[in-house]
Design an enzyme around this catalytic site. Sequence first.
Site, PDB file in Angstrom:
ATOM      1  N   ALA A  47     120.232   1.395 -35.260  1.00  0.00           N
ATOM      2  CA  ALA A  47     120.067   2.851 -35.369  1.00  0.00           C
ATOM      3  C   ALA A  47     120.084   3.280 -36.821  1.00  0.00           C
ATOM      4  CB  ALA A  47     121.167   3.562 -34.575  1.00  0.00           C
ATOM      5  N   GLU A  48     121.008   2.732 -37.624  1.00  0.00           N
ATOM      6  CA  GLU A  48     121.042   3.021 -39.055  1.00  0.00           C
ATOM      7  C   GLU A  48     121.429   1.796 -39.868  1.00  0.00           C
ATOM      8  OE1 GLU A  48     121.232   7.018 -37.289  1.00  0.00           O
ATOM      9  OE2 GLU A  48     122.875   5.562 -37.198  1.00  0.00           O
ATOM     10  N   THR A  49     120.878   1.738 -41.060  1.00  0.00           N
ATOM     11  CA  THR A  49     121.242   0.760 -42.075  1.00  0.00           C
ATOM     12  C   THR A  49     121.536   1.548 -43.349  1.00  0.00           C
ATOM     13  OG1 THR A  49     119.835  -0.956 -41.115  1.00  0.00           O
ATOM     14  CG2 THR A  49     120.447  -1.223 -43.425  1.00  0.00           C
TER      15      THR A  49
END
Length: 279
Positions: A47-49
């Site tokens: 979903a996020e990095t």
Amino acid sequence: MAQTRRFYQVDVFSTDPTLGNGLAVVRDAEGLTTEQMQRFAAWTNLAETTFILPPEDDVADYKLRIFTPGREMKFAGHPTLGSCAAWLASGGAARCAGVVVQDCAIGHVEIDQTGAVPGFVAPPTSAAPMPQADRDRYARALELDPDLITNAVVLDNGPVWNLLELTSAEAALAVDATRVTWPEFQGLSLLGAYPDGHDFAYESRNIAPSSGMLEDPITGSLNAAIARWLQAEGRLTRDLTISQGTNMGRTGRVHVRVEGDRVLVGGHSNILIAGTVRL
């Protein structure tokens, strides 16, 4: 030429490793271009990095950039807590004891370390009534009885959330997330209260998220916006816990703490992988 950089895989908002929301953190991101960051975020397919950079002023402890597989975000909650945990684990030392200051696209965000769990100060949030046409469109798309909707608002704390508050947590959990997709329904979120005496005050859901997933397991920025909205409505009168991810088999627990005018949004972070990556 590729360089070796410290890398962490963090699970956020659950005491149960792998049952929260996963995050990839690149610790030594200086020298990477935006294109390289976006490409790596697409490769991790989380979903996020996030990418931790040196601070650019005398207030922040570090600068953070946040990417989904498809775009950069101004702010997000579980990347804030997870990146802070990775920064501390890698030897980061806050300028001010008990609080870490993150610089990101919405400005400085404080992450308080003195409570039972770390919590970031929820950023200012604007709230406006959702246009009736949008409210009706979302209800039709979800095949949702309009009588189940008690509030419909548009919240903005960097990300924009089109929030439908339903009559109960049970009603929120019953909604079929497969009926809507991103980007047409980007930011569509649900909230429902549990009965008095329950372990959790609310169940929240982030469906058709900007990450492109069917549903986001646990969303700190959404719950921060909800908490700020409840506060503005005079409905946030005590500390509480919001559950998220139940339908996905996750045990997401978002702890909301009230300190006067401040609202802190906290949760556990578990570092599952610590190593290096060549970028």
